[in-house]
Design an enzyme around this catalytic site. Structure first.
Site, PDB file in Angstrom:
ATOM      1  N   ASN A 195       0.857  -1.182   0.000  1.00  0.00           N
ATOM      2  CA  ASN A 195       0.000   0.000   0.000  1.00  0.00           C
ATOM      3  C   ASN A 195       0.902   1.243   0.000  1.00  0.00           C
ATOM      4  OD1 ASN A 195       0.843   0.501   2.709  1.00  0.00           O
ATOM      5  ND2 ASN A 195      -0.899  -0.635   3.536  1.00  0.00           N
ATOM      6  N   ARG A 196       0.317   2.425   0.013  1.00  0.00           N
ATOM      7  CA  ARG A 196       1.107   3.655  -0.084  1.00  0.00           C
ATOM      8  C   ARG A 196       2.154   3.771   1.008  1.00  0.00           C
ATOM      9  NH1 ARG A 196      -3.766   7.791  -1.258  1.00  0.00           N
ATOM     10  NH2 ARG A 196      -4.385   6.830   0.686  1.00  0.00           N
ATOM     11  N   ALA A 197       1.722   3.576   2.258  1.00  0.00           N
ATOM     12  CA  ALA A 197       2.646   3.733   3.389  1.00  0.00           C
ATOM     13  C   ALA A 197       3.785   2.723   3.304  1.00  0.00           C
ATOM     14  CB  ALA A 197       1.889   3.577   4.712  1.00  0.00           C
ATOM     15  N   GLU A 198       3.456   1.478   2.918  1.00  0.00           N
ATOM     16  CA  GLU A 198       4.478   0.426   2.826  1.00  0.00           C
ATOM     17  C   GLU A 198       5.488   0.730   1.721  1.00  0.00           C
ATOM     18  OE1 GLU A 198       1.712  -3.292   4.452  1.00  0.00           O
ATOM     19  OE2 GLU A 198       1.750  -2.814   2.315  1.00  0.00           O
ATOM     20  N   ASP A 263      -5.893  -7.871   2.005  1.00  0.00           N
ATOM     21  CA  ASP A 263      -5.986  -9.341   1.926  1.00  0.00           C
ATOM     22  C   ASP A 263      -6.895  -9.742   0.767  1.00  0.00           C
ATOM     23  OD1 ASP A 263      -4.491  -9.435   4.246  1.00  0.00           O
ATOM     24  OD2 ASP A 263      -6.148 -10.018   5.548  1.00  0.00           O
TER      25      ASP A 263
END
Length: 309
Positions: A195-198, A263
């Site tokens: 995701n964006r943060a990751e 998920d």
């Protein structure tokens, strides 16, 4: 391309990763405690669900595909509860047990339709149990079309690099839901779905779409990946591959809960790719599945009928 129910039914996905037991305690909040300035929750209902890689595998079977789940758990009440919960789903479970391990439990206390508190119970598995997991992986690999690694950073994927290498050598599609700031362990996977943060944790903050494209393709080249799928919440999803990039907008709907949406996205991608679709063909369906699941409370799944509606 509309995947048929028969196509998906033949698809076999091996899910490997960290499982957890999601516990929900629901209750009424009528007063503040006289002991401390905290709400008193009078628990009226309890619910338990499989979380982490267990939720990923449940998403695969909910779509109508076949799923095997390989994981390491403790020999405790939570692990046996998980096994019971998954027993009726059609998921083939392969639990490696470590008596010294505490199966991860996330306990959420819900009052007035909102989460008031979350408590996590966990520790890290021993190396010998993880080594036996690698042997089980080699045994299960030939019977599956795609392999999905669900990394929740709980220590269950210490040998993920070796497993990816053997899966690719066997000609399998390998999907990874990554964690942490070191993605070198996912080298040569087919696709990763941060995701964006990751992704920002790994490639840094991007200034604009051009900068993002450059950083995503550089990461793809460095790690030898076929594709990077960036999930962007309300901004939809962007796939970066050899053909450049493909973006799909989020499905506009009321968002109740984003828990477990990642998920659902990777499970849908895995099931459809195992059924013979390309990443580009599977992307709009995975995006649609994510849109359906955020309209439900807690970790949830999507059926074939909901996906095609």
């Amino acid at each position: 391309m509309n995947p048929s129910k028969e196509q998906i039914a033949r698809a076999r996905v091996l899910v490997v990763g960290d499982v957890m037991l999601d516990r929900y305690w629901y209750g009424a909040v009528d007063r503040i405690s006289p002991e401390a300035p905290v709400p008193v929750v009078r628990v009226t209902r309890e619910e338990e669900r499989g979380g982490g890689a267990a939720n990923v595998a449940y998403n695969v079977v909910s779509l109508g595909a076949q799923a095997s789940l390989l994981t390491v758990v403790g020999d405790d009440e939570a692990s046996h509860k998980l096994e019971t919960l998954l027993g009726g789903t059609g998921i083939q479970t392969h639990f490696g047990r470590d008596a010294a391990l505490k199966t991860t439990v996330k306990l959420r206390v819900i009052g007035r339709q909102q989460q008031l508190l979350r408590m996590d119970f966990e520790n890290t598995p021993k190396t010998e149990v993880l080594a036996s997991q690698t042997a089980a992986f080699a045994r299960l690999l030939p019977d599956h079309d795609a392999v999905l690694f669900s990394d929740y950073g709980k220590g269950g994927l210490a040998h993920v690099g070796d497993m990816i290498a053997s899966a690719r050598a066997a000609g399998k599609v390998v999907l990874v839901d990554p964690k942490g700031s070191d993605y070198s362990r996912y080298q040569r996977a087919s696709i990763i779905t941060p995701n964006r943060a990751e992704l920002q944790q790994v490639v840094g903050h991007w200034q604009d779409e051009t900068d993002l494209r450059t950083r995503a393709h550089n990461l793809r080249t460095q790690l030898g990946l076929d594709a990077v799928l960036l999930t962007r919440s309300e901004e939809g999803m962007t796939l970066f591959d050899d053909g450049g990039q493909l973006h799909v907008n989020a499905h506009a709907r009321e968002v109740f809960d984003v828990t477990g949406a990642g998920d659902t996205v990777i499970a849908t991608m895995a099931a459809l790719v195992a059924a013979g679709l390309s990443f580009r063909e599977a992307l709009p369906w995975a995006n649609r599945a994510g849109g359906v699941v955020v309209g439900k409370f807690g970790t949830a799944t999507v059926s074939y009928e909901e996906l095609m509606a």
